[in-house]
Design a protein around this motif. Sequence first.
Motif, mmCIF file in Angstrom:
data_model
loop_
_atom_site.group_PDB
_atom_site.id
_atom_site.type_symbol
_atom_site.label_atom_id
_atom_site.label_comp_id
_atom_site.label_asym_id
_atom_site.label_seq_id
_atom_site.Cartn_x
_atom_site.Cartn_y
_atom_site.Cartn_z
ATOM 1 N N ALA A 225 0.824 -1.222 0.000
ATOM 2 C CA ALA A 225 0.000 0.000 0.000
ATOM 3 C C ALA A 225 0.849 1.260 0.000
ATOM 4 O O ALA A 225 0.379 2.335 0.372
ATOM 5 N N GLY A 226 2.109 1.159 -0.425
ATOM 6 C CA GLY A 226 2.971 2.329 -0.507
ATOM 7 C C GLY A 226 3.429 2.864 0.828
ATOM 8 O O GLY A 226 3.927 3.996 0.906
ATOM 9 N N ILE A 227 3.300 2.089 1.891
ATOM 10 C CA ILE A 227 3.724 2.538 3.219
ATOM 11 C C ILE A 227 5.246 2.545 3.285
ATOM 12 O O ILE A 227 5.896 1.511 3.101
ATOM 13 N N ARG A 228 5.832 3.716 3.556
ATOM 14 C CA ARG A 228 7.285 3.819 3.684
ATOM 15 C C ARG A 228 7.632 3.714 5.163
ATOM 16 O O ARG A 228 7.685 4.720 5.868
ATOM 17 N N LEU A 229 7.863 2.496 5.595
ATOM 18 C CA LEU A 229 8.164 2.260 7.004
ATOM 19 C C LEU A 229 9.500 2.875 7.391
ATOM 20 O O LEU A 229 9.638 3.453 8.471
ATOM 21 N N ILE A 230 10.484 2.752 6.509
ATOM 22 C CA ILE A 230 11.811 3.318 6.770
ATOM 23 C C ILE A 230 12.192 4.142 5.536
ATOM 24 O O ILE A 230 12.825 3.644 4.596
ATOM 25 N N PRO A 231 11.802 5.420 5.501
ATOM 26 C CA PRO A 231 11.994 6.227 4.288
ATOM 27 C C PRO A 231 13.444 6.346 3.841
ATOM 28 O O PRO A 231 13.718 6.526 2.658
ATOM 29 N N GLU A 232 14.387 6.252 4.788
ATOM 30 C CA GLU A 232 15.788 6.443 4.435
ATOM 31 C C GLU A 232 16.366 5.246 3.689
ATOM 32 O O GLU A 232 17.410 5.359 3.029
ATOM 33 N N ALA A 233 15.762 4.081 3.828
ATOM 34 C CA ALA A 233 16.338 2.863 3.269
ATOM 35 C C ALA A 233 16.265 2.879 1.743
ATOM 36 O O ALA A 233 15.207 3.089 1.161
ATOM 37 N N MET A 234 17.402 2.645 1.097
ATOM 38 C CA MET A 234 17.482 2.638 -0.360
ATOM 39 C C MET A 234 18.370 1.484 -0.796
ATOM 40 O O MET A 234 19.428 1.252 -0.209
ATOM 41 N N PHE A 235 17.965 0.787 -1.827
ATOM 42 C CA PHE A 235 18.576 -0.485 -2.194
ATOM 43 C C PHE A 235 19.938 -0.369 -2.873
ATOM 44 O O PHE A 235 20.546 -1.380 -3.210
ATOM 45 N N ASP A 236 20.441 0.846 -3.066
ATOM 46 C CA ASP A 236 21.748 0.967 -3.725
ATOM 47 C C ASP A 236 22.659 1.985 -3.052
ATOM 48 O O ASP A 236 23.598 2.494 -3.674
ATOM 49 N N ASP A 237 22.397 2.288 -1.767
ATOM 50 C CA ASP A 237 23.164 3.346 -1.099
ATOM 51 C C ASP A 237 24.363 2.834 -0.303
ATOM 52 O O ASP A 237 25.076 3.615 0.329
ATOM 53 N N GLY A 238 24.597 1.514 -0.308
ATOM 54 C CA GLY A 238 25.748 0.970 0.396
ATOM 55 C C GLY A 238 25.569 0.824 1.890
ATOM 56 O O GLY A 238 26.517 0.479 2.596
ATOM 57 N N HIS A 239 24.334 1.067 2.390
ATOM 58 C CA HIS A 239 24.048 0.939 3.819
ATOM 59 C C HIS A 239 22.811 0.077 4.026
ATOM 60 O O HIS A 239 21.949 -0.011 3.149
ATOM 61 N N MET A 240 22.707 -0.519 5.199
ATOM 62 C CA MET A 240 21.435 -1.066 5.646
ATOM 63 C C MET A 240 20.902 -0.136 6.733
ATOM 64 O O MET A 240 21.685 0.579 7.385
ATOM 65 N N ASP A 241 19.601 -0.131 6.895
ATOM 66 C CA ASP A 241 18.976 0.675 7.933
ATOM 67 C C ASP A 241 18.448 -0.261 9.009
ATOM 68 O O ASP A 241 17.590 -1.110 8.738
ATOM 69 N N VAL A 242 18.970 -0.114 10.223
ATOM 70 C CA VAL A 242 18.608 -0.980 11.341
ATOM 71 C C VAL A 242 17.556 -0.249 12.170
ATOM 72 O O VAL A 242 17.833 0.827 12.721
ATOM 73 N N ALA A 243 16.347 -0.810 12.214
ATOM 74 C CA ALA A 243 15.244 -0.186 12.947
ATOM 75 C C ALA A 243 14.936 -0.993 14.200
ATOM 76 O O ALA A 243 14.767 -2.218 14.135
ATOM 77 N N LEU A 244 14.859 -0.299 15.330
ATOM 78 C CA LEU A 244 14.597 -0.930 16.628
ATOM 79 C C LEU A 244 13.279 -0.390 17.172
ATOM 80 O O LEU A 244 13.125 0.817 17.394
ATOM 81 N N PHE A 245 12.319 -1.293 17.379
ATOM 82 C CA PHE A 245 10.997 -0.921 17.878
ATOM 83 C C PHE A 245 10.902 -1.373 19.339
ATOM 84 O O PHE A 245 11.003 -2.570 19.625
ATOM 85 N N THR A 246 10.668 -0.408 20.231
ATOM 86 C CA THR A 246 10.648 -0.717 21.671
ATOM 87 C C THR A 246 9.331 -0.351 22.343
ATOM 88 O O THR A 246 9.327 0.063 23.513
ATOM 89 N N PRO A 247 8.180 -0.447 21.688
ATOM 90 C CA PRO A 247 6.907 -0.046 22.312
ATOM 91 C C PRO A 247 6.513 -0.974 23.463
ATOM 92 O O PRO A 247 6.801 -2.167 23.449
ATOM 93 N N ARG A 248 5.835 -0.378 24.455
ATOM 94 C CA ARG A 248 5.387 -1.152 25.618
ATOM 95 C C ARG A 248 3.880 -1.366 25.617
ATOM 96 O O ARG A 248 3.388 -2.276 26.274
ATOM 97 N N HIS A 249 3.141 -0.513 24.902
ATOM 98 C CA HIS A 249 1.677 -0.615 24.925
ATOM 99 C C HIS A 249 1.116 -0.015 23.638
ATOM 100 O O HIS A 249 1.865 0.454 22.761
ATOM 101 N N ALA A 250 -0.228 0.001 23.535
ATOM 102 C CA ALA A 250 -0.894 0.429 22.308
ATOM 103 C C ALA A 250 -0.582 1.879 21.948
ATOM 104 O O ALA A 250 -0.446 2.227 20.764
ATOM 105 N N LEU A 251 -0.428 2.755 22.936
ATOM 106 C CA LEU A 251 -0.138 4.158 22.652
ATOM 107 C C LEU A 251 1.221 4.305 21.980
ATOM 108 O O LEU A 251 1.388 5.122 21.064
ATOM 109 N N ASP A 252 2.182 3.498 22.407
ATOM 110 C CA ASP A 252 3.491 3.542 21.755
ATOM 111 C C ASP A 252 3.395 3.109 20.293
ATOM 112 O O ASP A 252 4.046 3.686 19.421
#
Length: 369
Positions: free
Chosen positions: A268-295
């Motif tokens: 659906a075109g959702i850009r979860l990690i907008p910085e991530a690009m398949f040819d930029d020589g980097h990986m993007d490491v995303a850490l999700f630390t939510p504790r409840h629904a509000l997070d």
Amino acid sequence: MAEEYGWVIAAVAAVVTVLVIAIIRLGQRVRLLKNQVTELEQRAEVTASLAAHPKRPEDRLIGVVVNVSKDNADHVTKLVHQACAEAGMPDPFIQASTAEDPGRVMADRAVEMGCDVVIAAGGDGTVRAVATALTGSDVALGIIPLGTGNLFARNIGLPYHDLTACTAEAIHGTRHKVDTLQLELRRPGGRSEHEISLVIAGGGLDAEVMEDTREVLKARAGWLAYGEAGLRHVLGARKTLSVKLDDAEPETYRVRSVLLANCGTLQAGIRLIPEAMFDDGHMDVALFTPRHALDWARVIAKTAFRYSADIPVMKVRQARTGRLTMAEPMRFQIDGDAVGDVISVSARVAHESLVVHGVSPAVLEHPHH
């Protein structure tokens, strides 16, 4: 009076006749111009294809690995045969993947046969299996997406709903080098496995969702089926892991999910990690630390509004290498395929290690739009 009206009617008829003839001639000129434009476009496409593929058409061999369990598999096979015939190329070398091997051995065989392109006709699992065999070689990967997510196809800008257009891109598309993530998975028993990722590999919530998504629901609802599984797992317990990126010191986090991203766009075109690009020589490491629904609501808001800065419950870091060490076994997935429990994952970016056909110029010009 009748004679005067007669002259008027005759004059009007003559004008109308002249206008009709003019319109017909104008229509003929327009059709001629359209045909000339179409011919010029076709010549330009052929010229571009010849420039990108210096071999003569009769010397090019196209390999295809097709997941025959997918809808439209037969149709795609016919499209490839037709496209090769129209281009004056030999019949394609077509092989079916199996439940035991989604395409690795078949792609190896296609390379041995001398194919300069191997097309993965299936979902992201088929694409990844074929890419595994082609990484580090000069043989290009073509993609005809037949899966539920088709995430890599979406990220490179393929018109994934148009199988004819995807077939043309797979065979004649411009070559572009992309990164792959080279992964080493260590299992609870100490065994190690080597895999690659083109899109996103991750542990925790995303892997649990991939593993628990009901196949019957996927067949009926497509990618929306993942949402049903997500609702059942989203409030699960966080787990402890150590994260070491490049030469930095390891850091410890309590996460619900950790992602190693080569691309950042989901369904659906959702850009979860907008910085991530398949040819930029980097990986993007995303850490999700939510504790409840509000997070989780904060994470959704960040994603929806494409807010680039970190928020307390979602941190994104770029790196060329990384190692995740879990305090206890964690479910893991690679490009949407659940791969079981791991106790550690080492990752390395292999920059421009895979040649791909059909990467959209628009994506390369505006990667974060």
